[in-house]
Design a protein around this motif. Structure first.
Motif, PDB file in Angstrom:
ATOM      1  N   ALA A 263      52.639  57.025  10.792  1.00  0.00           N
ATOM      2  CA  ALA A 263      53.603  56.952  10.646  1.00  0.00           C
ATOM      3  C   ALA A 263      54.895  56.425  11.149  1.00  0.00           C
ATOM      4  O   ALA A 263      54.891  57.476  12.308  1.00  0.00           O
ATOM      5  N   PRO A 264      54.986  55.365  10.780  1.00  0.00           N
ATOM      6  CA  PRO A 264      56.298  54.949  12.095  1.00  0.00           C
ATOM      7  C   PRO A 264      57.110  56.169  12.014  1.00  0.00           C
ATOM      8  O   PRO A 264      57.387  56.879  11.593  1.00  0.00           O
ATOM      9  N   ILE A 265      57.793  56.304  12.694  1.00  0.00           N
ATOM     10  CA  ILE A 265      58.823  57.381  13.569  1.00  0.00           C
ATOM     11  C   ILE A 265      59.948  57.033  12.285  1.00  0.00           C
ATOM     12  O   ILE A 265      60.708  58.412  12.613  1.00  0.00           O
ATOM     13  N   GLY A 266      61.184  56.493  11.920  1.00  0.00           N
ATOM     14  CA  GLY A 266      61.450  56.071  11.300  1.00  0.00           C
ATOM     15  C   GLY A 266      61.334  56.749  10.118  1.00  0.00           C
ATOM     16  O   GLY A 266      62.529  57.005   9.421  1.00  0.00           O
ATOM     17  N   ALA A 267      60.250  56.867   9.569  1.00  0.00           N
ATOM     18  CA  ALA A 267      59.667  57.873   8.390  1.00  0.00           C
ATOM     19  C   ALA A 267      60.090  58.834   8.232  1.00  0.00           C
ATOM     20  O   ALA A 267      60.443  60.075   6.816  1.00  0.00           O
ATOM     21  N   HIS A 268      60.367  59.847   9.216  1.00  0.00           N
ATOM     22  CA  HIS A 268      60.266  61.446   9.576  1.00  0.00           C
ATOM     23  C   HIS A 268      62.320  61.612   9.357  1.00  0.00           C
ATOM     24  O   HIS A 268      63.092  60.856  10.108  1.00  0.00           O
ATOM     25  N   GLN A 269      62.736  62.633   8.781  1.00  0.00           N
ATOM     26  CA  GLN A 269      64.225  62.266   8.333  1.00  0.00           C
ATOM     27  C   GLN A 269      65.060  63.072   9.351  1.00  0.00           C
ATOM     28  O   GLN A 269      66.336  61.945   9.508  1.00  0.00           O
ATOM     29  N   ALA A 270      64.431  62.951  10.258  1.00  0.00           N
ATOM     30  CA  ALA A 270      65.036  63.970  12.046  1.00  0.00           C
ATOM     31  C   ALA A 270      65.683  62.718  12.483  1.00  0.00           C
ATOM     32  O   ALA A 270      66.651  62.521  13.497  1.00  0.00           O
ATOM     33  N   ILE A 271      65.160  61.402  12.248  1.00  0.00           N
ATOM     34  CA  ILE A 271      64.924  60.139  13.576  1.00  0.00           C
ATOM     35  C   ILE A 271      65.697  59.686  12.675  1.00  0.00           C
ATOM     36  O   ILE A 271      66.752  59.135  12.903  1.00  0.00           O
ATOM     37  N   ALA A 272      65.787  59.448  10.958  1.00  0.00           N
ATOM     38  CA  ALA A 272      66.219  58.486   9.877  1.00  0.00           C
ATOM     39  C   ALA A 272      67.619  58.939   9.628  1.00  0.00           C
ATOM     40  O   ALA A 272      68.300  58.144   9.595  1.00  0.00           O
ATOM     41  N   HIS A 273      68.053  59.872   9.262  1.00  0.00           N
ATOM     42  CA  HIS A 273      69.074  60.284   8.887  1.00  0.00           C
ATOM     43  C   HIS A 273      70.343  60.156   9.746  1.00  0.00           C
ATOM     44  O   HIS A 273      71.337  60.021   9.466  1.00  0.00           O
ATOM     45  N   PRO A 274      70.559  60.880  10.884  1.00  0.00           N
ATOM     46  CA  PRO A 274      70.802  60.161  12.688  1.00  0.00           C
ATOM     47  C   PRO A 274      71.422  58.975  12.031  1.00  0.00           C
ATOM     48  O   PRO A 274      72.340  58.284  12.772  1.00  0.00           O
ATOM     49  N   LEU A 275      70.473  57.942  12.238  1.00  0.00           N
ATOM     50  CA  LEU A 275      71.007  56.605  12.177  1.00  0.00           C
ATOM     51  C   LEU A 275      71.849  56.086  10.819  1.00  0.00           C
ATOM     52  O   LEU A 275      72.023  55.516  11.405  1.00  0.00           O
ATOM     53  N   ALA A 276      71.516  56.698   9.769  1.00  0.00           N
ATOM     54  CA  ALA A 276      71.904  56.598   8.866  1.00  0.00           C
ATOM     55  C   ALA A 276      73.833  56.924   9.006  1.00  0.00           C
ATOM     56  O   ALA A 276      74.298  56.296   8.599  1.00  0.00           O
ATOM     57  N   GLN A 277      73.467  58.344   9.418  1.00  0.00           N
ATOM     58  CA  GLN A 277      74.994  59.130   8.940  1.00  0.00           C
ATOM     59  C   GLN A 277      75.619  57.301  10.529  1.00  0.00           C
ATOM     60  O   GLN A 277      76.733  57.312   9.909  1.00  0.00           O
ATOM     61  N   ALA A 278      75.118  57.536  11.638  1.00  0.00           N
ATOM     62  CA  ALA A 278      75.565  55.810  12.684  1.00  0.00           C
ATOM     63  C   ALA A 278      76.107  55.456  12.565  1.00  0.00           C
ATOM     64  O   ALA A 278      77.544  54.687  12.322  1.00  0.00           O
ATOM     65  N   TYR A 313      90.017  54.817  17.186  1.00  0.00           N
ATOM     66  CA  TYR A 313      89.613  56.486  17.500  1.00  0.00           C
ATOM     67  C   TYR A 313      88.033  56.065  16.038  1.00  0.00           C
ATOM     68  O   TYR A 313      86.766  56.866  17.406  1.00  0.00           O
ATOM     69  N   ALA A 314      88.617  55.923  15.732  1.00  0.00           N
ATOM     70  CA  ALA A 314      87.057  55.923  14.932  1.00  0.00           C
ATOM     71  C   ALA A 314      86.163  55.000  15.494  1.00  0.00           C
ATOM     72  O   ALA A 314      85.106  55.699  15.946  1.00  0.00           O
ATOM     73  N   ALA A 315      86.264  54.183  15.991  1.00  0.00           N
ATOM     74  CA  ALA A 315      85.601  53.239  16.605  1.00  0.00           C
ATOM     75  C   ALA A 315      84.990  53.626  17.683  1.00  0.00           C
ATOM     76  O   ALA A 315      83.793  53.609  18.409  1.00  0.00           O
ATOM     77  N   GLY A 316      86.087  54.329  18.660  1.00  0.00           N
ATOM     78  CA  GLY A 316      85.379  55.341  19.600  1.00  0.00           C
ATOM     79  C   GLY A 316      84.518  55.818  19.212  1.00  0.00           C
ATOM     80  O   GLY A 316      83.485  56.120  20.481  1.00  0.00           O
ATOM     81  N   GLU A 317      84.496  56.811  19.276  1.00  0.00           N
ATOM     82  CA  GLU A 317      83.752  58.325  18.270  1.00  0.00           C
ATOM     83  C   GLU A 317      82.726  57.613  17.599  1.00  0.00           C
ATOM     84  O   GLU A 317      80.992  58.270  17.895  1.00  0.00           O
ATOM     85  N   ALA A 318      82.190  56.596  16.702  1.00  0.00           N
ATOM     86  CA  ALA A 318      81.415  56.111  16.023  1.00  0.00           C
ATOM     87  C   ALA A 318      80.753  55.544  16.871  1.00  0.00           C
ATOM     88  O   ALA A 318      78.992  55.370  17.153  1.00  0.00           O
ATOM     89  N   CYS A 319      81.151  55.049  18.293  1.00  0.00           N
ATOM     90  CA  CYS A 319      80.351  54.215  19.122  1.00  0.00           C
ATOM     91  C   CYS A 319      79.819  55.071  20.003  1.00  0.00           C
ATOM     92  O   CYS A 319      78.172  54.571  19.999  1.00  0.00           O
ATOM     93  N   VAL A 320      80.505  55.744  20.531  1.00  0.00           N
ATOM     94  CA  VAL A 320      79.479  56.555  21.361  1.00  0.00           C
ATOM     95  C   VAL A 320      78.577  57.642  20.860  1.00  0.00           C
ATOM     96  O   VAL A 320      77.264  57.795  21.295  1.00  0.00           O
ATOM     97  N   ARG A 321      78.623  58.088  18.926  1.00  0.00           N
ATOM     98  CA  ARG A 321      77.828  58.735  18.310  1.00  0.00           C
ATOM     99  C   ARG A 321      75.937  57.813  18.507  1.00  0.00           C
ATOM    100  O   ARG A 321      75.078  57.735  18.496  1.00  0.00           O
ATOM    101  N   ALA A 322      76.702  55.837  17.949  1.00  0.00           N
ATOM    102  CA  ALA A 322      75.582  55.993  17.227  1.00  0.00           C
ATOM    103  C   ALA A 322      74.989  55.485  18.734  1.00  0.00           C
ATOM    104  O   ALA A 322      73.634  55.231  18.550  1.00  0.00           O
ATOM    105  N   VAL A 323      75.227  54.778  20.110  1.00  0.00           N
ATOM    106  CA  VAL A 323      74.987  54.775  21.251  1.00  0.00           C
ATOM    107  C   VAL A 323      73.781  55.917  21.282  1.00  0.00           C
ATOM    108  O   VAL A 323      72.170  56.005  22.267  1.00  0.00           O
ATOM    109  N   ASP A 324      74.321  57.199  21.186  1.00  0.00           N
ATOM    110  CA  ASP A 324      73.261  58.308  21.735  1.00  0.00           C
ATOM    111  C   ASP A 324      73.379  58.398  21.181  1.00  0.00           C
ATOM    112  O   ASP A 324      71.402  58.372  21.380  1.00  0.00           O
TER     113      ASP A 324
END
Length: 376
Positions: A263-278, A313-324
């Motif tokens: 399956a595509p790796i995006g089907a796994h919650q360990a990949i999908a959930h952090p991206l959803a949170q970002a 503040y919120a955008a800076g934190e969100a950006c760093v997490r999204a990129v990481d």
């Protein structure tokens, strides 16, 4: 404030997105700047009578966010139309408006902004660049550091301090310093961060300026300064949100296509959930940015100050997490030049540091919003 975007804003967002996608991550800054100017995007926040779009920071932040989301942000938008254009439009003389606003609006002239100093950091009250009268002229002396795009700019809006004749205390004032003014020199700073816009240290050694180089009222002080700093924070948030969206889009595309086992790796919650949170974090940051822009455009400088700091503040934190998380999603591929994400690891940190650190924003919120005593 509206909780959903107007049709005009949606149309602007779609049009700018299309422009950004035509240029993409390997964009030529001068070509993109010129095309964005011709389409009226660079001056969308400036008065119509000077060639602008008659909009506000709300519209300008949409432009920068969408260009960033396409991988081709224009950092000088934060400086030239947002800070300098706004200050001159609000406080400049008729002559200053006529001289600068049309060029800033159509992209033929740019202006840098100089506030940060080597020994002052985030403490604008410790600025040592001073101006004193010499007949009808001003003499400006001091140093600035980490000033963006000075080599591209026709002039720099310098924050200095003058002595109040009544109290003897120093107060902030803004001066337009032409790039070729005698005594005004620059030195490029060798940065690890690779960006189209370079960073400079400036030296002002008794730079002689005419009386009309002063922008606005000599006694207005912080009011004029924050007329530029609040848009700067809002636009930095837009810059960060756009960058985070770009990185996240690359990761989502990869997670849909990359198949390991069955399956595509995006089907796994360990990949999908952090991206959803970002994605959630970026959307929440955008809401605060829109609130800040709305308050600023409505003339609520106090409310906009609080919201602009929170948005940055919120955008800076969100950006760093999204990129990481995006780099992590791609694994080793996230560090290759082919996918173009690794360079964003350093770039994303800028949104946490500049134009004001997240710690100083927390200080602001703790004592300005929550009423807690100052620690400094």
């Amino acid at each position: 404030m509206p909780t959903t975007e107007t049709n005009e804003h949606k149309a602007l967002r779609a049009a700018v997105s299309a422009l950004g996608k035509r240029h993409g991550r390997t964009y030529d800054r001068e070509q993109l700047w010129s095309e964005a100017a011709k389409l009226g995007y660079l001056g969308v926040n400036l008065p119509e009578e000077y060639g602008g779009g008659g909009g506000g920071i709300s519209e300008l932040s949409i432009v920068l966010e969408e260009l960033g989301a396409a991988g081709c942000p224009l950092l000088m938008m934060v400086v030239s139309p947002a800070i300098c254009g706004t200050v001159i439009a609000r406080f400049g003389t008729a002559a200053q408006k006529q001289e600068w606003l049309p060029g800033i609006a159509d992209g033929t002239r740019t202006m840098a902004f100089g506030i940060t100093e080597p020994d002052a950091g985030s403490n604008s009250h410790r600025i040592t660049t001073t101006a004193h009268r010499d007949g009808t002229d001003w003499l400006l002396t001091g140093r600035k550091v980490f000033i963006s795009g000075v080599d591209l700019a026709d002039a720099t809006l310098i924050v200095g301090r003058t002595e109040d004749s009544r109290t003897g205390r120093l107060k902030p004032c803004l001066f337009i310093v032409p790039r070729d003014a005698p005594g005004f020199t620059r030195r490029q700073i060798d940065m690890e961060l690779q960006a189209t816009e370079k960073q400079f240290e400036l030296t002002l050694d008794d730079v002689r300026l005419p009386a009309d180089a002063l922008v606005g009222d000599e006694d207005a002080g912080l009011l004029q300064l924050f007329a530029g700093l609040n848009p700067e924070r809002i636009m930095t948030a837009a810059f960060a949100i756009g960058m985070g969206r770009y990185a996240l889009a690359r990761a989502i595309e990869y997670a849909r296509d990359r198949t390991v086992w069955d399956a595509p790796i995006g089907a796994h919650q360990a990949i999908a959930h952090p991206l959803a949170q970002a994605h959630i974090d970026l959307e929440l940051a955008r809401l605060m940015m829109q609130k800040a822009a709305y308050l600023y455009d409505a003339g609520d400088d106090v409310g906009a100050g609080e919201a602009a700091n929170m948005a940055k503040y919120a955008a800076g934190e969100a950006c760093v997490r999204a990129v990481d998380q995006s780099v992590h999603t791609l694994g080793g591929n996230g560090l290759t030049r082919e996918f173009g994400l690794a360079s964003l690891i350093t770039a994303a940190r800028v949104a946490r540091i500049a134009p004001v650190s997240r710690e100083m924003i927390l200080n602001y919120v703790s004592h300005q919003t929550l009423g807690l005593p100052k620690s400094y």
